[in-house]
Each structure stands twice: as structure tokens, then as C-alpha cells.
Design a protein around this motif. Structure first.
Motif, PDB file in Angstrom:
ATOM      1  N   CYS A   1      -2.192   9.360  -0.477  1.00 38.54           N
ATOM      2  CA  CYS A   1      -2.608   9.782  -0.110  1.00 38.54           C
ATOM      3  C   CYS A   1      -2.469   9.624   1.474  1.00 38.54           C
ATOM      4  CB  CYS A   1      -4.209   8.285   0.055  1.00 38.54           C
ATOM      5  SG  CYS A   1      -4.751   8.033  -1.235  1.00 38.54           S
TER       6      CYS A   1
ATOM      7  N   HIS B   1      -6.547   0.646  -9.523  1.00 33.83           N
ATOM      8  CA  HIS B   1      -7.378   1.097  -9.327  1.00 33.83           C
ATOM      9  C   HIS B   1      -8.655   2.291  -9.605  1.00 33.83           C
ATOM     10  CE1 HIS B   1      -9.767   3.949  -5.944  1.00 33.83           C
ATOM     11  NE2 HIS B   1      -9.407   2.549  -4.930  1.00 33.83           N
TER      12      HIS B   1
ATOM     13  N   ASP C   1       0.185   6.499  -9.471  1.00 37.85           N
ATOM     14  CA  ASP C   1      -1.149   6.588  -8.365  1.00 37.85           C
ATOM     15  C   ASP C   1      -0.182   6.020  -7.480  1.00 37.85           C
ATOM     16  OD1 ASP C   1      -3.099   5.639  -6.378  1.00 37.85           O
ATOM     17  OD2 ASP C   1      -4.600   4.677  -7.446  1.00 37.85           O
TER      18      ASP C   1
ATOM     19  N   SER D   1     -10.287  -1.505   5.317  1.00 34.75           N
ATOM     20  CA  SER D   1      -9.249  -0.790   4.153  1.00 34.75           C
ATOM     21  C   SER D   1      -8.627  -0.201   6.284  1.00 34.75           C
ATOM     22  CB  SER D   1     -10.294  -0.536   4.484  1.00 34.75           C
ATOM     23  OG  SER D   1      -9.090   0.606   2.738  1.00 34.75           O
TER      24      SER D   1
ATOM     25  N   ASN E   1      -6.004  11.152  -8.675  1.00 38.48           N
ATOM     26  CA  ASN E   1      -6.312  11.172  -9.823  1.00 38.48           C
ATOM     27  C   ASN E   1      -6.645  11.219 -10.915  1.00 38.48           C
ATOM     28  OD1 ASN E   1      -4.057   8.680  -8.876  1.00 38.48           O
ATOM     29  ND2 ASN E   1      -5.963   7.505  -8.573  1.00 38.48           N
TER      30      ASN E   1
ATOM     31  N   THR F   1      -8.457   2.431   5.513  1.00 36.33           N
ATOM     32  CA  THR F   1      -9.111   3.756   4.976  1.00 36.33           C
ATOM     33  C   THR F   1      -9.817   4.199   6.640  1.00 36.33           C
ATOM     34  OG1 THR F   1     -10.791   2.907   4.152  1.00 36.33           O
ATOM     35  CG2 THR F   1      -9.724   4.193   2.505  1.00 36.33           C
TER      36      THR F   1
ATOM     37  N   ARG G   1      -0.257   4.513  -1.765  1.00 34.01           N
ATOM     38  CA  ARG G   1       0.137   3.545  -0.177  1.00 34.01           C
ATOM     39  C   ARG G   1       1.740   3.498  -1.122  1.00 34.01           C
ATOM     40  NH1 ARG G   1      -3.924   0.842  -2.096  1.00 34.01           N
ATOM     41  NH2 ARG G   1      -5.842   1.096   0.426  1.00 34.01           N
TER      42      ARG G   1
ATOM     43  N   SER H   1      -9.095  13.478  -1.871  1.00 31.11           N
ATOM     44  CA  SER H   1      -9.371  12.121  -2.142  1.00 31.11           C
ATOM     45  C   SER H   1      -8.483  12.011  -3.120  1.00 31.11           C
ATOM     46  CB  SER H   1     -10.543  11.497  -2.650  1.00 31.11           C
ATOM     47  OG  SER H   1     -10.451  12.313  -3.823  1.00 31.11           O
ATOM     48  N   GLY H   2      -8.106  10.520  -3.252  1.00 34.23           N
ATOM     49  CA  GLY H   2      -7.409   9.546  -3.823  1.00 34.23           C
ATOM     50  C   GLY H   2      -7.707   9.860  -5.327  1.00 34.23           C
TER      51      GLY H   2
ATOM     52  N   ASN I   1      -2.938  -1.826  -5.425  1.00 34.87           N
ATOM     53  CA  ASN I   1      -4.097  -2.411  -4.624  1.00 34.87           C
ATOM     54  C   ASN I   1      -4.865  -4.093  -4.817  1.00 34.87           C
ATOM     55  OD1 ASN I   1      -6.911  -3.293  -3.131  1.00 34.87           O
ATOM     56  ND2 ASN I   1      -7.252  -1.138  -3.383  1.00 34.87           N
TER      57      ASN I   1
ATOM     58  N   TYR J   1     -11.985   1.705 -10.051  1.00 35.13           N
ATOM     59  CA  TYR J   1     -12.875   1.922  -8.546  1.00 35.13           C
ATOM     60  C   TYR J   1     -13.561   3.155  -8.527  1.00 35.13           C
ATOM     61  CZ  TYR J   1     -11.761  -2.390  -6.537  1.00 35.13           C
ATOM     62  OH  TYR J   1     -12.279  -3.728  -6.550  1.00 35.13           O
ATOM     63  N   GLU J   2     -12.903   3.597 -10.058  1.00 36.66           N
ATOM     64  CA  GLU J   2     -13.068   4.866  -9.764  1.00 36.66           C
ATOM     65  C   GLU J   2     -14.361   6.096 -11.262  1.00 36.66           C
ATOM     66  OE1 GLU J   2      -8.835   7.155  -9.939  1.00 36.66           O
ATOM     67  OE2 GLU J   2      -8.369   5.683  -8.264  1.00 36.66           O
TER      68      GLU J   2
ATOM     69  N   LYS K   1      -5.411   7.212   4.507  1.00 34.48           N
ATOM     70  CA  LYS K   1      -4.875   5.417   4.299  1.00 34.48           C
ATOM     71  C   LYS K   1      -4.341   4.997   5.711  1.00 34.48           C
ATOM     72  CE  LYS K   1      -6.960   4.720   0.131  1.00 34.48           C
ATOM     73  NZ  LYS K   1      -7.458   6.048  -0.111  1.00 34.48           N
TER      74      LYS K   1
ATOM     75  N   ARG L   1     -10.751  -9.560   1.107  1.00 31.49           N
ATOM     76  CA  ARG L   1      -9.212  -8.580   1.547  1.00 31.49           C
ATOM     77  C   ARG L   1      -9.491  -8.285   2.897  1.00 31.49           C
ATOM     78  NH1 ARG L   1      -8.340  -2.732  -1.233  1.00 31.49           N
ATOM     79  NH2 ARG L   1      -9.967  -1.795   1.188  1.00 31.49           N
TER      80      ARG L   1
ATOM     81  N   GLU M   1       0.624   2.417 -10.396  1.00 29.16           N
ATOM     82  CA  GLU M   1       0.347   2.138  -9.642  1.00 29.16           C
ATOM     83  C   GLU M   1       1.203   1.551  -8.265  1.00 29.16           C
ATOM     84  OE1 GLU M   1      -4.592   0.788  -9.212  1.00 29.16           O
ATOM     85  OE2 GLU M   1      -3.946  -0.047  -7.219  1.00 29.16           O
TER      86      GLU M   1
HETATM   87  N1  TLP Z   1      -8.849   2.094  -2.214  1.00 27.67           N
HETATM   88  C1  TLP Z   1      -9.971   1.777  -1.628  1.00 27.67           C
HETATM   89  C2  TLP Z   1     -11.036   1.419  -2.211  1.00 27.67           C
HETATM   90  O1  TLP Z   1     -11.627   2.594  -3.209  1.00 27.67           O
HETATM   91  C3  TLP Z   1     -10.920   0.432  -3.332  1.00 27.67           C
HETATM   92  C4  TLP Z   1      -9.877   0.494  -0.141  1.00 27.67           C
HETATM   93  O2  TLP Z   1     -10.393   0.650   0.412  1.00 27.67           O
HETATM   94  O3  TLP Z   1      -8.347   0.209  -0.374  1.00 27.67           O
HETATM   95  N2  TLP Z   1      -6.018   4.470  -5.615  1.00 27.67           N
HETATM   96  C5  TLP Z   1      -5.672   3.479  -4.906  1.00 27.67           C
HETATM   97  C6  TLP Z   1      -4.588   2.285  -5.268  1.00 27.67           C
HETATM   98  C7  TLP Z   1      -6.410   3.395  -3.828  1.00 27.67           C
HETATM   99  O4  TLP Z   1      -6.498   1.729  -2.893  1.00 27.67           O
HETATM  100  C8  TLP Z   1      -7.845   4.029  -3.470  1.00 27.67           C
HETATM  101  C9  TLP Z   1      -8.570   3.107  -2.534  1.00 27.67           C
HETATM  102  C10 TLP Z   1      -7.676   5.235  -4.213  1.00 27.67           C
HETATM  103  C11 TLP Z   1      -6.583   5.059  -5.495  1.00 27.67           C
HETATM  104  C12 TLP Z   1      -8.635   6.151  -4.056  1.00 27.67           C
HETATM  105  O5  TLP Z   1      -8.325   6.750  -2.717  1.00 27.67           O
HETATM  106  P1  TLP Z   1     -10.143   7.955  -2.686  1.00 27.67           P
HETATM  107  O6  TLP Z   1     -10.745   6.728  -1.453  1.00 27.67           O
HETATM  108  O7  TLP Z   1      -8.986   8.515  -1.498  1.00 27.67           O
HETATM  109  O8  TLP Z   1     -10.963   8.262  -3.266  1.00 27.67           O
END
Ligand code: TLP
Length: 346
Positions: free
Chosen positions: A199, A85, A171, A8, A64, A10, A174, A59-60, A142, A89-90, A202, A320, A138
Motif C-alpha cells: 500500500c 485481513h 498481502d 489508522s 489482494n 490510512t 505494510r 486499494s489494498g 494487522n 476485512y475484504e 498507509k 487499536r 500477511e
Molecule cells: N487495513 C485497514 C482496515 O481495513 C482495517 C486498517 O486501518 O488497518 N491488507 C492489510 C494488512 C490492511 O491492513 C489493509 C487495510 C488492507 C489490506 C486493505 O487496504 P485498503 O484499505 O487500501 O483496501
């Protein structure tokens, strides 16, 4: 052994200029609004994306969540992509903490949701329905392979939202990658949304932090929501100092990450047993598939790990890789050589 970490963007570490800025940062208590470095970053961020005000968050994910909770009340509904995301993933934060109902619409492979699908998801007035309040986009996308949404599309979604008295949140974790890929000012991508989160940690390589941007009124509400979530930070100038450097020095260089991602994708396309369409790689995220059942993706991850190459397995045959400031063109050659070596042995 050289470690090439493509899991990543990150994983990036702060640059020497960031460490220096962190060391020298003027600090104060940001909950009193007295940290000059945070105030500077927030003003810079707002100006950069063409909004009235901004707010530093941890954080991202927090960015959000703060935005969704600030736009919506309990029982209201958010329309968002089924591959977004925020949905994936949240940790279900909007429903867990806000009683907010996510209504997913199919994401197309290019990261968009069709306008007719969004429109069909908007609720009419009926006692049985939740009230639609917000649409989330978004950019870059991602899970859709770092796909870029174009300004005309963003404007069209915002127009639809306006017709129905809804707000739009972006979102934009990026969003600078999207602007650089399109060769446009980021404001073309932010002008029609009501709020966005981008962010710092990243592709821009800061160690921590995201920034929420919007109208002064919205940011005042978001500041309150951030406090509710325990996100009022004190001498946060330590974080903001690196964010200032990120915005000043690290935006334009993401073009190099996009070039490296393309080089990686083109190389992978030449390796038997792997499948990717390099033409679809627009930014710094690439997904590829294993096109043979003789190799499990976890095994590929392990074998590459032994050779110093790190990547993520994100599906039954989906992998990925993400390029960033810690990855050079030579690192891409190393990754491709390792991939070719593993694939030839199976
Ligand atoms: N994405 C991370 C993982 O959580 C998958 C990554 O490695 O790509 N919006 C988008 C589009 C993101 O890709 C991410 C992080 C976030 C929000 C959240 O950001 P963080 O990790 O700072 O909470």
C-alpha cells in the motif's frame, strides 16, 4: 484542540512534496499504457521489490483481490490465516466475485501459520475436494498487532508451496514497515513469493493506491483482472505521482512510527486498568485490552474523543492505535495523558 488521530495509518494526508508532484505530473491514458507517471511508478515498484513488473491498483483490497483472482479459477482454494485481513476485512471478495474457496488456518499470535497446519490444509487429489491453488501470507500482520514475519519463515512457506506446486501471495500492505523493523532490504521478504500487493496510502502517506508486483506474465493477467473489476484508471498519474514520492521519501521514516508506537505501548503498560505487553510491539500497530469491567471500550473511545484522541475499538475489550507520519512524540504524550486522566476517573 489538537486532534491526535490514531485510528489508522490510512488517515495520513499527502505531504507537500506529494502535492507538488501531483500538480506537475505528466499524464496520459493508462488503459492505453500511456501514462508516463504510472509507468514510472510501476517500474520503480517492481525494481524495489525485485519483481519483473508491477501494476497500480486503487486499494489494498483491490490489490489482494486482483492477485487472488489472477492466481485461481472458480472452485479452487486459497489457504490463508484465520486472522488475515483478506479473510476478515475484504468483504469476502474472493468468493463473492471469483467463486474461490477460502480455507483458513489458525494464525499464531506472531502472525505466522504453523507449517504443519498449512501442510495439513493442502488438499489431496479427491473428487470431493476443491483444488488448493494458493497460500496467502500477511506481513506485517494487522490483527496480530503489526507482527513481522521473518524472511526465513517466508522462504519456508514458499518452499512448502513449491513442493505442492502452489503459488504464494503476500498481502504486503505494510511490508516496508516489516523490512524497516528488521533492518533488511524489502527484497528479503519478497524474494520467495509469486505476487505481492503493497500500500502507498498507509504508512507511506500517499492519498490513494496500492501496487501489485510479480512476473511479467502474472502482471499481464492481473492487468486484465483489474479491468474486469472496473479498475482500469485513465490519467492515474495523478495518483502515481504521489506514489513515486512515497517510495522515494517515506519508507525509511517509518522507523520513527515504530519508535512512537513503542513509547505509546510502554506508557499504556503503566496505566492501571489497561493491559499490553510492550515487548510485542514491533511496528506501528498496537492493540491493548481494558483489564477492568468498570469501563466499556466504547466509553473509553468516547471519553478520549472528547479530549481529541481518536482510536478504534476492535473487539469486546480490544482497542487499536496506529502511529504514522502525522503523529509526533508529543502527540504520544498527549494520548497517554488523556488515557491516564480517563482511567483514573473510573
Ligand atoms: N487495513 C485497514 C482496515 O481495513 C482495517 C486498517 O486501518 O488497518 N491488507 C492489510 C494488512 C490492511 O491492513 C489493509 C487495510 C488492507 C489490506 C486493505 O487496504 P485498503 O484499505 O487500501 O483496501
Amino acid at each position: 484542540m489538537r486532534i491526535v488521530d490514531l485510528r489508522s495509518d490510512t488517515v495520513t494526508s499527502p505531504t507537500p512534496a506529494m502535492r507538488d508532484a501531483i500538480y506537475r505530473a505528466e499524464l496520459g491514458d493508462d488503459v492505453f499504457g500511456e501514462d508516463p507517471t504510472v509507468n514510472r511508478l510501476e517500474q520503480m515498484a517492481a525494481d524495489r521489490v525485485g519483481k519483473e513488473a508491477a501494476l497500480l491498483v486503487a486499494s489494498g483490497t483491490m490489490g489482494n483481490l486482483v492477485c487472488v483472482l489472477s492466481h485461481c479459477a472458480r472452485g479452487e482454494e486459497v489457504i490463508l490465516g484465520d486472522q488475515s485481513h483478506t479473510f476478515f476485512y475484504e468483504a469476502g471478495g474472493m468468493s463473492a466475485l471469483g467463486g474461490i474457496h477460502p480455507h483458513t488456518v489458525r494464525n499464531q499470535p506472531d502472525g505466522t501459520m504453523w507449517l504443519e497446519d498449512i501442510e495439513a490444509a493442502i488438499r489431496g487429489h479427491n473428487v470431493h475436494f476443491p483444488r488448493t491453488r494458493l497460500i496467502c501470507l500477511e506481513n506485517t500482520h494487522n490483527r496480530c498487532g503489526g507482527a513481522v514475519l521473518r524472511p526465513e519463515y517466508m522462504d519456508a512457506v514458499a518452499g512448502l508451496a513449491k513442493d505442492h506446486s502452489l503459488s504464494v501471495h503476500l498481502d504486503g500492505a505494510r511490508v516496508f514497515n516489516a523490512a524497516v523493523a528488521l533492518g533488511i532490504d524489502v527484497q528479503e521478504l519478497t524474494r520467495s513469493v509469486d505476487s505481492l500487493s503493497f500500500c502507498l496510502s498507509k504508512g507511506l502517506s500517499a492519498p490513494v493506491g496500492s501496487v501489485v508486483c510479480g512476473s511479467s506474465e502474472f502482471i499481464a493477467e492481473a492487468r486484465r483482472t483489474r479491468k474486469v473489476l472496473g479498475g482500469g484508471m485513465r490519467q492515474a498519474g495523478i495518483i502515481a505521482a504521489a506514489g513515486v514520492v512515497a517510495l522515494q521519501q517515506m519508507v525509511d521514516r517509518v522507523a520513527e512510527d515504530h519508535k512512537n508506537a513503542r513509547q505509546l505501548a510502554e506508557g499504556i503498560a503503566q496505566i492501571r486498568g489497561l493491559s499490553i505487553d510492550p515487548a510485542k510491539v514491533q511496528t506501528n500497530i498496537i492493540y491493548f485490552e481494558i483489564a477492568t469491567d468498570r469501563l466499556a471500550p466504547e466509553k473509553l473511545v468516547t471519553e478520549l474523543g472528547k479530549r481529541g484522541i481518536k482510536l478504534l475499538c476492535l473487539g469486546p475489550s480490544r482497542l487499536r492505535m496506529v502511529t504514522h507520519s502525522g503523529i509526533s512524540s508529543e502527540d504520544i504524550d498527549l494520548a497517554l495523558a488523556a488515557l491516564a486522566e480517563v482511567m483514573v476517573k473510573i
